[in-house]
Structure formats: C-alpha cells, structure tokens
Scaffold this active site. Structure first.
Site, PDB file in Angstrom:
ATOM      1  CE  LYS A   1      -3.847  -1.362   2.990  1.00 46.51           C
ATOM      2  NZ  LYS A   1      -4.511  -1.060   4.262  1.00 46.51           N
TER       3      LYS A   1
ATOM      4  CG  ASP B   1      -9.687  -1.524   6.776  1.00 48.01           C
ATOM      5  OD1 ASP B   1      -8.592  -1.965   7.193  1.00 48.01           O
ATOM      6  OD2 ASP B   1     -10.724  -2.213   6.772  1.00 48.01           O
TER       7      ASP B   1
ATOM      8  CG  PHE C   1       0.015  -5.353  -2.124  1.00 47.30           C
ATOM      9  CD1 PHE C   1      -0.141  -4.213  -2.898  1.00 47.30           C
ATOM     10  CD2 PHE C   1      -0.865  -5.549  -1.058  1.00 47.30           C
ATOM     11  CE1 PHE C   1      -1.139  -3.278  -2.623  1.00 47.30           C
ATOM     12  CE2 PHE C   1      -1.859  -4.631  -0.761  1.00 47.30           C
ATOM     13  CZ  PHE C   1      -1.995  -3.488  -1.554  1.00 47.30           C
ATOM     14  N   GLY C   2      -0.711  -8.665  -2.180  1.00 47.74           N
ATOM     15  CA  GLY C   2      -1.982  -9.261  -1.752  1.00 47.74           C
ATOM     16  C   GLY C   2      -2.562 -10.207  -2.800  1.00 47.74           C
TER      17      GLY C   2
ATOM     18  CG  ASP D   1      -2.586  -6.743  -6.890  1.00 41.87           C
ATOM     19  OD1 ASP D   1      -3.804  -6.465  -6.802  1.00 41.87           O
ATOM     20  OD2 ASP D   1      -1.689  -5.940  -6.609  1.00 41.87           O
TER      21      ASP D   1
ATOM     22  CG  HIS E   1      -8.992  -1.077  -4.716  1.00 36.46           C
ATOM     23  ND1 HIS E   1      -8.041  -1.549  -5.583  1.00 36.46           N
ATOM     24  CD2 HIS E   1      -8.598  -1.499  -3.482  1.00 36.46           C
ATOM     25  CE1 HIS E   1      -7.128  -2.230  -4.927  1.00 36.46           C
ATOM     26  NE2 HIS E   1      -7.450  -2.212  -3.633  1.00 36.46           N
TER      27      HIS E   1
HETATM   28  P1  ITT Z   1      -2.508  -1.886   7.329  1.00 37.84           P
HETATM   29  O1  ITT Z   1      -3.725  -2.153   8.168  1.00 37.84           O
HETATM   30  O2  ITT Z   1      -1.258  -1.692   8.141  1.00 37.84           O
HETATM   31  O3  ITT Z   1      -2.713  -0.793   6.325  1.00 37.84           O
HETATM   32  P2  ITT Z   1      -3.173  -4.434   6.159  1.00 37.84           P
HETATM   33  O4  ITT Z   1      -2.567  -5.261   5.057  1.00 37.84           O
HETATM   34  O5  ITT Z   1      -3.537  -5.157   7.434  1.00 37.84           O
HETATM   35  O6  ITT Z   1      -2.183  -3.199   6.460  1.00 37.84           O
HETATM   36  P3  ITT Z   1      -5.957  -4.008   5.613  1.00 37.84           P
HETATM   37  O7  ITT Z   1      -6.398  -4.411   6.972  1.00 37.84           O
HETATM   38  O8  ITT Z   1      -6.612  -2.837   4.950  1.00 37.84           O
HETATM   39  O9  ITT Z   1      -4.410  -3.679   5.573  1.00 37.84           O
HETATM   40  O10 ITT Z   1      -6.084  -5.291   4.675  1.00 37.84           O
HETATM   41  C1  ITT Z   1      -5.948  -5.138   3.317  1.00 37.84           C
HETATM   42  C2  ITT Z   1      -5.742  -6.505   2.680  1.00 37.84           C
HETATM   43  O11 ITT Z   1      -6.580  -6.583   1.509  1.00 37.84           O
HETATM   44  C3  ITT Z   1      -4.313  -6.624   2.166  1.00 37.84           C
HETATM   45  O12 ITT Z   1      -3.458  -7.209   3.145  1.00 37.84           O
HETATM   46  C4  ITT Z   1      -4.495  -7.495   0.917  1.00 37.84           C
HETATM   47  O13 ITT Z   1      -4.564  -8.850   1.290  1.00 37.84           O
HETATM   48  C5  ITT Z   1      -5.866  -7.043   0.401  1.00 37.84           C
HETATM   49  N1  ITT Z   1      -5.714  -5.915  -0.544  1.00 37.84           N
HETATM   50  C6  ITT Z   1      -6.047  -4.604  -0.336  1.00 37.84           C
HETATM   51  N2  ITT Z   1      -5.723  -3.859  -1.410  1.00 37.84           N
HETATM   52  C7  ITT Z   1      -5.164  -4.709  -2.303  1.00 37.84           C
HETATM   53  C8  ITT Z   1      -4.603  -4.537  -3.581  1.00 37.84           C
HETATM   54  O14 ITT Z   1      -4.501  -3.345  -4.155  1.00 37.84           O
HETATM   55  N3  ITT Z   1      -4.142  -5.613  -4.215  1.00 37.84           N
HETATM   56  C9  ITT Z   1      -4.201  -6.827  -3.635  1.00 37.84           C
HETATM   57  N4  ITT Z   1      -4.689  -7.082  -2.425  1.00 37.84           N
HETATM   58  C10 ITT Z   1      -5.170  -6.027  -1.751  1.00 37.84           C
END
Ligand code: ITT
Length: 196
Positions: free
Chosen positions: A12, A67, A150-151, A153, A178
């Site tokens: 992020k 979030d 990441f995540g 994707d 988004h």
């Molecule tokens: P912070 O709370 O420290 O910001 P986090 O990873 O715990 O980090 P969130 O609680 O918002 O953040 O969870 C977001 C999750 O959603 C993230 O870990 C990914 O698994 C997924 N995610 C969000 N945006 C994404 C993206 O652009 N591409 C892929 N996965 C995404």
C-alpha cells in the site's frame, strides 16, 4: 500539509507514494515505530477510523488511513474486512490466495471487487472525518499469474485487459485501481475542505 499514513503494509505504501506525488506530504507510521492497532470492527469504514485515530494520537499529526480488501460475490463478500488474515493471523499473501482458490473450487460465478476506504482526520478527536471509497471490479482467476503488486493481485483477473492485476506495472494499476479512485476522491475532498 503533512499527514501520517496509518499503514504498515509495504505494498500500500509503495502505491500511495506514487498516487500522492507532491500534492501534500505523507509519511508512513512506520517512521515512528507505531504498532498497528487491532482492527476489531466489521466494516472497512470503522477499521479505517480506528487506524487513523491511533496514528494521529501517537504522532500529534493529521492522519490518513486506508482499510481495504477483496469482496467475492459468491462468498457473500468474503474475505472482506478479513482479507489480510484470511488464512490465519500471519499475513502471507500466498496462503490467503490458496485458501480463496480452494473455497472457490467448483464455483462458476467468479465476480469480485476490491474496495479501498480512506479516512482523513485532523486530530484523534476530529468530529468531521473525511471518508471516501473506491472500487475495482474483476473476477477471481483459476490460478495466480504475475509478480507485480501485492496481496490478491495475482488472482484478480481483469476481463477487459485480459490479465491479472499482478501483471500490470504499478503506474497502470495506479490509473485503474480501487486505491487510485479512492485517492482521487480524497485529494478533491482535502483540497476543498482543508485550507492549511
Ligand atoms: P494496514 O492495516 O497496516 O494498512 P493491512 O494489510 O492489514 O495493512 P488491511 O487491513 O486494509 O491492511 O487489509 C488489506 C488486505 O486486503 C491486504 O493485506 C491485501 O490482502 C488485500 N488488498 C487490499 N488492497 C489490495 C490490492 O490493491 N491488491 C491486492 N490485495 C489487496
């Protein structure tokens, strides 16, 4: 104006640095060694507010929090607010994706969207937070593809582009995602509502 960004997610942080450019100053909460608070709420909006208040309280600065997560239509919106920890308490993207692909076995409706909710506050007690969101619609692929992002994707398939989000360069993702849409909305709101 300087904000603390209430996130510890490296993916992020990379994206928002590119999205914000030099419109205003933003520094990750990691610069202060802030431990992320527990995200105990059931909506993106409330969890973003928890993170923003925590970072603003601990730094004395205005804060922005993101979030976000993935909502799958056939799973009634899951993994939703638990996207980061879908496969357990340790955030490991590969395990989260495997669990989701397993739960989607035999399901033909693959429609899903990413959502990003952003909150900006001037102080922990700010009675009027700015709240905006952005969404990105796609489908859950049958297998991971691509190494960018990441995540989730690598399993987020974009029909009109014929590739996953992880096959897009960061600039391209940051034109469409988004998070990109939410940040456009946030910048407009901050420009209109914050004068200093
Ligand atoms: P912070 O709370 O420290 O910001 P986090 O990873 O715990 O980090 P969130 O609680 O918002 O953040 O969870 C977001 C999750 O959603 C993230 O870990 C990914 O698994 C997924 N995610 C969000 N945006 C994404 C993206 O652009 N591409 C892929 N996965 C995404």
């Amino acid at each position: 104006m300087e904000f603390v960004f209430a996130s510890s997610n490296a993916g992020k942080i990379r994206e928002i640095e590119d999205l914000i450019g030099n419109r205003f100053q933003i520094r990750s909460q990691q610069n202060w060694g802030i431990v992320p608070p527990e995200e105990t709420a059931s909506t993106f909006l409330e969890n973003a507010l928890i993170k923003a208040r925590n970072a603003s309280f601990l730094t004395g600065l205005p804060a922005i929090a993101d979030d976000s997560g993935l909502c799958v239509e056939a799973l009634n919106g899951l993994p939703g607010v638990n996207s980061a920890n879908y496969a357990g308490s340790e955030e490991i993207d590969a395990r989260n994706m495997s669990k989701l692909l397993e739960n989607m076995k035999g399901i033909e409706n693959r429609r899903a969207f990413f959502i990003c909710t952003l909150i900006a506050i001037r102080a922990p007690s700010d009675p009027a937070p700015i709240a905006v969101e952005g969404r990105w619609y796609g489908e859950i692929a049958r297998e991971p593809k691509g190494k960018q992002g990441f995540g989730y994707d690598p399993i987020f398939f974009l029909g009109e582009l014929g590739c996953t989000a992880a096959e897009l360069e960061i600039q391209k993702k940051n034109n469409l995602s988004h998070r990109a849409n939410a940040f456009k909305n946030l910048i407009r709101e901050i420009d209109g509502k914050y004068t200093s």
